[in-house]
Design an enzyme around this catalytic site. Structure first.
Site, PDB file in Angstrom:
ATOM      1  N   CYS A 154     -15.332  16.504  59.791  1.00 50.08           N
ATOM      2  CA  CYS A 154     -15.754  15.708  60.987  1.00 50.08           C
ATOM      3  C   CYS A 154     -16.140  14.324  60.332  1.00 50.08           C
ATOM      4  O   CYS A 154     -16.846  14.289  59.461  1.00 50.08           O
ATOM      5  CB  CYS A 154     -16.910  16.342  61.663  1.00 50.08           C
ATOM      6  SG  CYS A 154     -17.564  15.359  62.800  1.00 50.08           S
TER       7      CYS A 154
ATOM      8  N   ASP B 298     -34.701  39.128  73.783  1.00 45.81           N
ATOM      9  CA  ASP B 298     -33.900  37.897  73.260  1.00 45.81           C
ATOM     10  C   ASP B 298     -34.994  36.625  73.532  1.00 45.81           C
ATOM     11  O   ASP B 298     -34.772  35.748  74.415  1.00 45.81           O
ATOM     12  CB  ASP B 298     -32.753  37.847  74.279  1.00 45.81           C
ATOM     13  CG  ASP B 298     -31.870  36.479  73.668  1.00 45.81           C
ATOM     14  OD1 ASP B 298     -31.961  36.098  72.669  1.00 45.81           O
ATOM     15  OD2 ASP B 298     -30.610  36.519  74.135  1.00 45.81           O
TER      16      ASP B 298
ATOM     17  N   TYR C 238     -37.500  38.073  78.855  1.00 45.33           N
ATOM     18  CA  TYR C 238     -36.951  37.006  78.563  1.00 45.33           C
ATOM     19  C   TYR C 238     -35.697  37.032  79.270  1.00 45.33           C
ATOM     20  O   TYR C 238     -34.487  36.517  78.729  1.00 45.33           O
ATOM     21  CB  TYR C 238     -36.713  36.576  77.200  1.00 45.33           C
ATOM     22  CG  TYR C 238     -37.906  36.810  76.404  1.00 45.33           C
ATOM     23  CD1 TYR C 238     -38.879  35.651  76.149  1.00 45.33           C
ATOM     24  CD2 TYR C 238     -38.145  37.818  75.324  1.00 45.33           C
ATOM     25  CE1 TYR C 238     -40.106  35.949  75.065  1.00 45.33           C
ATOM     26  CE2 TYR C 238     -39.120  38.173  74.511  1.00 45.33           C
ATOM     27  CZ  TYR C 238     -40.155  37.187  74.598  1.00 45.33           C
ATOM     28  OH  TYR C 238     -41.070  37.405  73.533  1.00 45.33           O
TER      29      TYR C 238
ATOM     30  N   CYS D 297     -32.145  34.351  67.369  1.00 44.33           N
ATOM     31  CA  CYS D 297     -31.192  33.417  66.919  1.00 44.33           C
ATOM     32  C   CYS D 297     -32.014  32.584  65.761  1.00 44.33           C
ATOM     33  O   CYS D 297     -31.520  31.617  65.514  1.00 44.33           O
ATOM     34  CB  CYS D 297     -31.278  32.295  68.091  1.00 44.33           C
ATOM     35  SG  CYS D 297     -32.644  31.622  68.798  1.00 44.33           S
TER      36      CYS D 297
END
Length: 399
Positions: free
Chosen positions: A16, A320, A251, A347
């Protein structure tokens, strides 16, 4: 669940041209195979002490996966630019095409930038607080093809807005809705509170794991639908639902996990603190004729404690949380409710490891750990962890 792990190399790293300036894709210097190895090592380092880590689920085509694209607008050398904020700054890096963003969204943003001068519209200046266009947000339903364009302005005056929208639709007739959002405050938030629908319904729909979801400008919706299907599929498989279970979705957001689980559960209860997200979740339940799902606007921890106080139970807890993980108050509430299984989607493996330590000290053990590459070319990795009770339901954590 059959693993679908990308093993082949995807060209050379650092392909990139914006890699060093942008900072959004931290692993561009690696091949995709090397990225997966890096993320496996990261997961094992943080979660390996809890049990065996399964091989990471990668993407077959790890490019242009973002169904949500937002661009900041500004000036450089007297010309309007659009792009992304340089990492840890508010300097705009001009980007025409991004290798992880939806290509159609990039085209729309570029054409909006080109349209501005012909309508004598300016871009916003953060330093002076003056100017017109601040951000453009594009969301696309990968399954439906529906496209939302959100024009975020720093002023509540939009000259010739009908003509501008008409010119945009002439270039991109597949846009299904256009929204004008006003954000005139000194803030790092992209969207303001006030919005007006200029074209279409003001929302789009998409299909995920066989369920339809209504997505508004402010809705949280996973940005990589291809990998989200694998992530949620893993979570549902870990829960091993038989149709008899009562499921609690903490959540819950717009209801994605809960609605995907609803076909295999007796009852699903979803709780979320964001009122707009709960409204979207209820709409999504109606959209999917999910009569066994209920959504509530409340603190999930408080809700679980109240359930336990009323001698109500949940068999499976899906959680989550955001990157910061769960706080001790929430984790205590989860232990008080005492579900037989907890499926923890994260995450952030660092905060997940912290939370797993608490749960393992208070009646649970880790059964399975599955990493999923949700964000290729970045250093983020998503993980699904299954925990089960070590102690009988009658033994509650006391703190």
């Amino acid at each position: 669940m059959k693993q679908n792990t990308a093993k082949q190399k995807k060209g050379k790293g650092n392909s990139c041209p914006f890699y060093k300036k942008c900072g959004g894709c931290q692993l561009q210097n690696m091949t995709y195979e090397e990225q997966l190895s890096f993320k496996m090592a990261k997961t094992i380092k943080n979660l390996g002490r809890f049990g065996h880590v399964e091989e990471i689920i990668g993407m077959e085509k790890p490019y242009h996966y973002r169904n949500k694209v937002q661009a900041a607008f500004g000036y450089t050398r007297g010309r309007i630019i659009s792009g992304v904020y340089q990492s840890s700054s508010h300097n705009i890096v001009p980007v025409e095409k991004c290798m992880i963003e939806d290509e159609k969204a990039d085209e729309i943003i570029s054409d909006i930038r080109r349209l501005l001068p012909s309508f004598r519209l300016t871009s916003y200046n953060e330093d002076t607080g003056r100017g017109f266009l601040r951000h453009v947000l594009v969301k696309r339903g990968f399954a439906t093809g529906e496209i939302m364009v959100v024009l975020v302005t720093g002023t509540n005056i939009f000259p010739k807005k009908e003509e501008f929208v008409s010119a945009l639709l002439k270039k991109h007739g597949d846009i299904t809705t256009v929204i004008w959002n006003i954000n005139g405050g000194k803030t790092s938030l992209v969207l303001g509170e006030k919005e007006t629908v200029l074209y279409g319904k003001g929302y789009i729909t998409d299909i995920l794991c066989g369920k339809s979801f209504r997505i508004s400008a402010k809705s949280f919706y996973q940005i990589n639908p291809v990998q989200t299907e694998k992530l949620y599929g893993t979570a549902i498989d870990f829960a091993a639902l038989t149709g008899k279970e009562r499921v609690f979705d903490a959540y819950c957001g717009i209801g994605t996990i809960g609605l995907v689980a609803s076909d295999r559960a007796k009852e699903v209860i979803g709780v979320e603190l964001n009122a707009q997200a709960v409204r979207d979740a209820k709409n999504n339940a109606r959209l999917n004729n999910a009569d066994n799902v209920s959504f509530y606007c409340d603190d999930a921890g408080d809700f679980m404690v109240a359930m336990a106080g009323d001698n109500e139970k949940a068999d499976v807890l899906f959680m989550d949380p955001p990157r910061a993980g769960s706080d001790v108050k929430f984790l205590k509430s989860a232990v008080t409710l005492a579900p037989k299984k907890i499926v923890y989607i994260s995450c952030n493996v660092e905060t997940q490891a912290r939370d797993l330590s608490y749960l393992c000290k208070n009646g649970y053990r880790v059964e399975k750990i599955q990493p999923v590459d949700m964000f290729p070319h970045t250093n983020h990795v998503e993980t699904v962890v299954l925990l089960s009770q070590r102690r009988p339901d009658t033994q509650r954590h006391k703190a």
